[in-house]
Scaffold this motif. Structure first.
Motif, PDB file in Angstrom:
ATOM      1  N   SER A 119      -9.483  -1.056   0.890  1.00  0.00           N
ATOM      2  CA  SER A 119      -9.512   0.356   0.658  1.00  0.00           C
ATOM      3  C   SER A 119      -9.855   1.209   1.544  1.00  0.00           C
ATOM      4  O   SER A 119     -10.937   1.047   2.203  1.00  0.00           O
ATOM      5  N   GLU A 120      -9.110   2.089   2.190  1.00  0.00           N
ATOM      6  CA  GLU A 120      -9.466   3.040   3.214  1.00  0.00           C
ATOM      7  C   GLU A 120      -9.511   4.520   2.641  1.00  0.00           C
ATOM      8  O   GLU A 120      -8.712   5.080   2.281  1.00  0.00           O
ATOM      9  N   PRO A 121     -10.792   5.033   2.677  1.00  0.00           N
ATOM     10  CA  PRO A 121     -10.930   6.433   2.400  1.00  0.00           C
ATOM     11  C   PRO A 121     -10.583   7.511   3.272  1.00  0.00           C
ATOM     12  O   PRO A 121     -10.544   7.154   4.405  1.00  0.00           O
ATOM     13  N   PHE A 122      -9.832   8.443   2.515  1.00  0.00           N
ATOM     14  CA  PHE A 122      -9.378   9.555   3.555  1.00  0.00           C
ATOM     15  C   PHE A 122      -9.921  11.003   3.051  1.00  0.00           C
ATOM     16  O   PHE A 122     -10.316  11.829   3.625  1.00  0.00           O
ATOM     17  N   SER A 123      -9.986  11.085   1.479  1.00  0.00           N
ATOM     18  CA  SER A 123     -10.709  12.112   1.029  1.00  0.00           C
ATOM     19  C   SER A 123     -10.313  13.438   1.485  1.00  0.00           C
ATOM     20  O   SER A 123     -11.052  14.351   1.853  1.00  0.00           O
ATOM     21  N   SER A 124      -9.023  13.710   1.925  1.00  0.00           N
ATOM     22  CA  SER A 124      -8.471  15.084   2.185  1.00  0.00           C
ATOM     23  C   SER A 124      -8.452  15.969   1.104  1.00  0.00           C
ATOM     24  O   SER A 124      -7.886  15.922   0.094  1.00  0.00           O
ATOM     25  N   GLY A 125      -8.762  17.159   1.720  1.00  0.00           N
ATOM     26  CA  GLY A 125      -8.342  18.520   1.051  1.00  0.00           C
ATOM     27  C   GLY A 125      -7.247  19.087   1.348  1.00  0.00           C
ATOM     28  O   GLY A 125      -6.259  18.297   1.967  1.00  0.00           O
ATOM     29  N   ALA A 149       0.842  -1.357   0.089  1.00  0.00           N
ATOM     30  CA  ALA A 149       0.005   0.165  -0.015  1.00  0.00           C
ATOM     31  C   ALA A 149       0.836   1.191  -0.022  1.00  0.00           C
ATOM     32  O   ALA A 149       2.269   1.327   0.583  1.00  0.00           O
ATOM     33  N   THR A 150       0.396   2.417  -0.373  1.00  0.00           N
ATOM     34  CA  THR A 150       1.052   3.646  -0.731  1.00  0.00           C
ATOM     35  C   THR A 150       0.432   4.602   0.169  1.00  0.00           C
ATOM     36  O   THR A 150      -0.780   4.913   0.209  1.00  0.00           O
ATOM     37  N   LYS A 189      -5.737  10.749  -0.800  1.00  0.00           N
ATOM     38  CA  LYS A 189      -7.272  10.583  -0.914  1.00  0.00           C
ATOM     39  C   LYS A 189      -7.845   9.378  -0.496  1.00  0.00           C
ATOM     40  O   LYS A 189      -9.017   8.902   0.023  1.00  0.00           O
ATOM     41  N   HIS A 190      -7.248   8.017  -0.545  1.00  0.00           N
ATOM     42  CA  HIS A 190      -7.460   6.913  -0.174  1.00  0.00           C
ATOM     43  C   HIS A 190      -6.119   6.008  -0.113  1.00  0.00           C
ATOM     44  O   HIS A 190      -4.985   6.394  -0.660  1.00  0.00           O
ATOM     45  N   VAL A 191      -6.248   4.936   0.646  1.00  0.00           N
ATOM     46  CA  VAL A 191      -5.102   3.984   0.509  1.00  0.00           C
ATOM     47  C   VAL A 191      -5.676   2.676   0.149  1.00  0.00           C
ATOM     48  O   VAL A 191      -6.306   2.032   0.928  1.00  0.00           O
TER      49      VAL A 191
END
Length: 397
Positions: A288-294, A238-239, A273-275
């Motif tokens: 898949s783990e969402p982060f959706s960061s701005g 994963a990145t 945005k996601h991992v």
């Protein structure tokens, strides 16, 4: 009168910076600003310009040129987030029971730094810090167990640096960073783990405009971690790309007793945005783990008042705009905009060095969430906050 007119614009600069940027301040996600507990009392305002201890190299390595001889600084900060979910109509086949309790846990953020002044213009330094941290733990069978149960991220950053004074007014600094990361996520029926060590860099410039005023500008690069991961025992990769940060700071000696300082920072969180966790060999997406960061902004202002030759009182505030919006909020990162209120003190101990201590509380806006996962909707509102307390000891030889 002429002298007063010449100095007034410089004295007004911190106030002008605050006025210009007050509409676009920010922070936060799982970034940890507490890399020098001495700055807690002023909400870390002036972080890239104060340059009064070896710990300052994290915020601006150019500040090392202001330190004489050999300097050592070590500190400890404890952070206690308050994370409480209130249900507002969650639904789905995998729902548990209850709101999950207070998911916040104490986070430890120690730091240690040293510097050496070589000749009149050259200085070296090294610092060890924890720039990113996350630790949330919900009750095992809570309503959002499909979204998240435990969320833990730990980093350690080792930062050797070099600084050179170009002139009486300008100093430059540069550092390399070796950073390790450990990630441990769980939710109902799944556990994700991974770790890595990767390289980055930081640089800064310090302008000494007068004996009573400094301006600092610094930059820390993004660091991309390629995790050696496992998903429920299966080998994966994963990145995770942790963000870059830029800081503009001002420090000013307003009078014999008063100091004022300001900070404007920008963190580019939209790299995360996601991992995705990919199975090694097959290339199959396992999780898949969402982060959706701005992106985020942070604006801080602080002041210090010298009560006596041995004691200085500090206070400050910071407005932190979260990179997590309502549409991207998750149970792992239920972050929201916050106002930081801070106070602290500094004690000069003579030949024994200096001791700083501080306390901050983050007042955070209620955070709405509507996260869907595996046909389960977590809908409600988070009531968040954070207590921060720390001490820092500094000594010169």
């Amino acid at each position: 009168m002429k002298k007063a007119m010449n100095t007034l614009p410089w004295r007004a600069l911190p106030v002008l910076l605050c006025a210009v940027f007050s509409a676009t301040a920010g922070a936060a996600a799982f970034q940890n600003w507490e890399q020098d507990a001495a700055g807690i009392g002023v909400a870390h305002a002036g972080s890239a310009a104060i340059a009064d201890s070896a710990a300052g190299l994290y915020y601006n390595p150019a500040g090392l040129t202001r330190l004489d001889g050999v300097q050592f600084s070590a500190g400890f900060t404890g952070l206690r987030p308050v994370v409480e979910f209130n249900d507002r109509g969650s639904s789905g086949p995998g729902l548990g029971a209850g709101d999950g309790g207070d998911a916040g846990r104490w986070l430890a953020a120690p730091n240690a730094s040293a510097s050496w002044h070589l000749g009149s213009d050259l200085a070296l330094g090294i610092g060890v810090t924890r720039p990113f941290a996350l630790d949330l733990d919900y009750d095992a069978d809570w309503l959002g167990r499909v979204q998240a149960q435990r969320s833990e991220i730990r980093t350690v950053n080792i930062n050797p640096a070099i600084a050179y004074r170009v002139s009486d007014r300008v100093a430059l600094g540069f550092g390399v960073n070796y950073q390790t990361i450990d990630l441990d996520f769980s939710r109902a029926g799944q556990r994700l783990k991974g770790d890595d060590g990767s390289w980055g860099w930081n640089a800064g410039v310090l302008f000494t405009l007068s004996p009573a005023m400094r301006v600092g500008l610094s930059y820390r690069s993004a660091i991309e971690h390629k995790l050696d991961a496992r998903v429920d025992g299966s080998a994966a990769r994963a990145t995770v790309k942790l963000p870059e940060t830029a800081i503009l700071s001002v420090w000013q000696q307003v009078s014999d007793r008063w100091e004022a300082m300001g900070d404007l920072s920008y963190t580019r969180w939209n790299t995360l945005k996601h991992v995705d966790f990919i199975e090694r060999g097959s290339g199959v997406l396992l999780a898949s783990e969402p982060f959706s960061s701005g992106n985020s902004w942070r604006l801080a202002w602080g002041a210090a008042y010298r009560v006596s030759d041995a004691f200085k009182f500090k206070f400050g505030l910071a407005w932190e705009r979260s990179p997590i919006g309502n549409n991207g909020r998750t149970a792992r990162l239920p972050d929201s905009n916050s106002l930081r209120l801070s106070f602290g003190g500094q004690w000069l101990l003579g030949a024994l060095g200096r001791l700083d201590a501080g306390y901050s509380y983050l007042l955070m806006r209620d955070a709405r969430i509507a996260q869907i996962r595996d046909a389960n909707l977590l809908r409600g509102k988070y009531e968040n906050g954070m207590h921060i307390v720390g001490v820092q000891y500094s000594l010169g030889f």
